[in-house]
Enzyme design. Sequence first.
Site, PDB file in Angstrom:
ATOM      1  N   LEU A  33       0.825  -1.210   0.000  1.00  0.00           N
ATOM      2  CA  LEU A  33       0.000   0.000   0.000  1.00  0.00           C
ATOM      3  C   LEU A  33       0.862   1.264   0.000  1.00  0.00           C
ATOM      4  CD1 LEU A  33      -2.952  -0.362  -0.188  1.00  0.00           C
ATOM      5  CD2 LEU A  33      -3.203   0.178   2.215  1.00  0.00           C
ATOM      6  N   GLU A  34       1.998   1.214   0.665  1.00  0.00           N
ATOM      7  CA  GLU A  34       2.821   2.409   0.798  1.00  0.00           C
ATOM      8  C   GLU A  34       3.640   2.716  -0.467  1.00  0.00           C
ATOM      9  OE1 GLU A  34       2.659   4.616   3.040  1.00  0.00           O
ATOM     10  OE2 GLU A  34       1.499   3.621   4.607  1.00  0.00           O
ATOM     11  N   SER A  35       4.081   1.658  -1.167  1.00  0.00           N
ATOM     12  CA  SER A  35       4.934   1.935  -2.335  1.00  0.00           C
ATOM     13  C   SER A  35       4.715   0.949  -3.476  1.00  0.00           C
ATOM     14  CB  SER A  35       6.419   1.900  -1.917  1.00  0.00           C
ATOM     15  OG  SER A  35       6.812   0.577  -1.607  1.00  0.00           O
TER      16      SER A  35
END
Length: 422
Positions: free
Chosen positions: A149-151
């Site tokens: 989700l973050e990268s």
Amino acid sequence: GQGRGKAARGAASEMKRLLLWLMLLASPVAAQTIDDPEGMVMGVGREDGSEAGFRNWVAAFRIKALEAGVPAATYDGAMRTASYLPMVVERDRKQSEFTKAIWDYLDIAVSDDRVALGAKALTKNADLLARIEAQYGVDREVVVAIWGLESAYGTYRGDTDTLSALATLAYDGRRAAFFEVQLVLALEILSDGHVERGALQGSWAGAMGHTQFMPSSWAEFAVDFDGDGRRDIWGDDPADALASTANYLAHWGWTKGQPWGLEVRLPEGFDYDQTTERVKKPVAAWRSLGLVPMAGGPLPDGPEASILLPAGHTGPAFLIFPNFQVIEKYNLADAYVIGIGHLGDRIAGGPPIAAGWPRQWRALTLEERKELQALLVAQGLDTGGVDGRVGPRTIAAVKAWQKDRGLVPDGYPSPDVLEALR
Ligand code: CA
């Protein structure tokens, strides 16, 4: 032995960080803190938003940064190439306006593509993830979900210059104290040699690397898992970043093998006063109230849990466990926490969310949320302010209003509720 030495160093750096915070919070950077006999920097405006104003701010902040322990050579070398980024200010101001319905968010956060790529990432990094899981006691799926989700599993780590982003946000001044500390910590990352100046990049908001750590999270939780002497969360190799994420979750109390939450079916005639994160009961109590997993079978044993209805009583219901609150340490938004938890479940082969979302509704805009609160206040209810932030008191006010009208008191601020209030 080694352990004690490490602990002592940890305590010393903890103390240093505390002093840094106190020093920076005590006095925000101001022109008058500079020894400036010719009055060159008098009247430096944080808010004028010009490159010249920014350069003056960088010169003024140098004093603070050096007092906080940043070497002069690091500051001068690194900040020479930092610049004011108007885009960062724009995005920061827009953020509070931004609203997306949770189902629209989850469609993207837990898309089939992201699930498939997550399963691949899990296989490709199986050895690394097994070692991280063994060392930190954090399930690999949640670590991979945060990465996803973050990268997008390291694909988009952000290419905004972190020092420019942090300095712009500190200069802009809306949350100056917070970003001043982040900037100093980012400069320490450089002076300690963990990353090259040009590679110190990330999001517009200053989050960095595979799992988007702010510098303060890096300072406290980043680890050198591959043992090369650098706590490198920026490079192509995700080892340090993923271990750092596991370390972060472990610190906040992750319990291995326990679910973050479980989609459940509430029985007919359920008392909706129980559907709030604040009402916690042992699983056995929920079982005897008639809750069953959507996936079938009886509720498994577990610690105290509460019920969350992220889209009101017509949407899915989740029984949430303490690991839910651990994911909240990354980001408080229900949509984010459910996104991480559910992506992890799906990567592990679990089923999609079974209940439908009320897709006929859209999320209320900031103005509409304020209007909703004002209308509730006009009815004598306490929303905890008319600021557009739907917190526990606004939800309680919606519940009270719904009860009064004989509606299902789920506390969800739908467009229908606003329309009826009008
Ligand atoms: Ca390393």
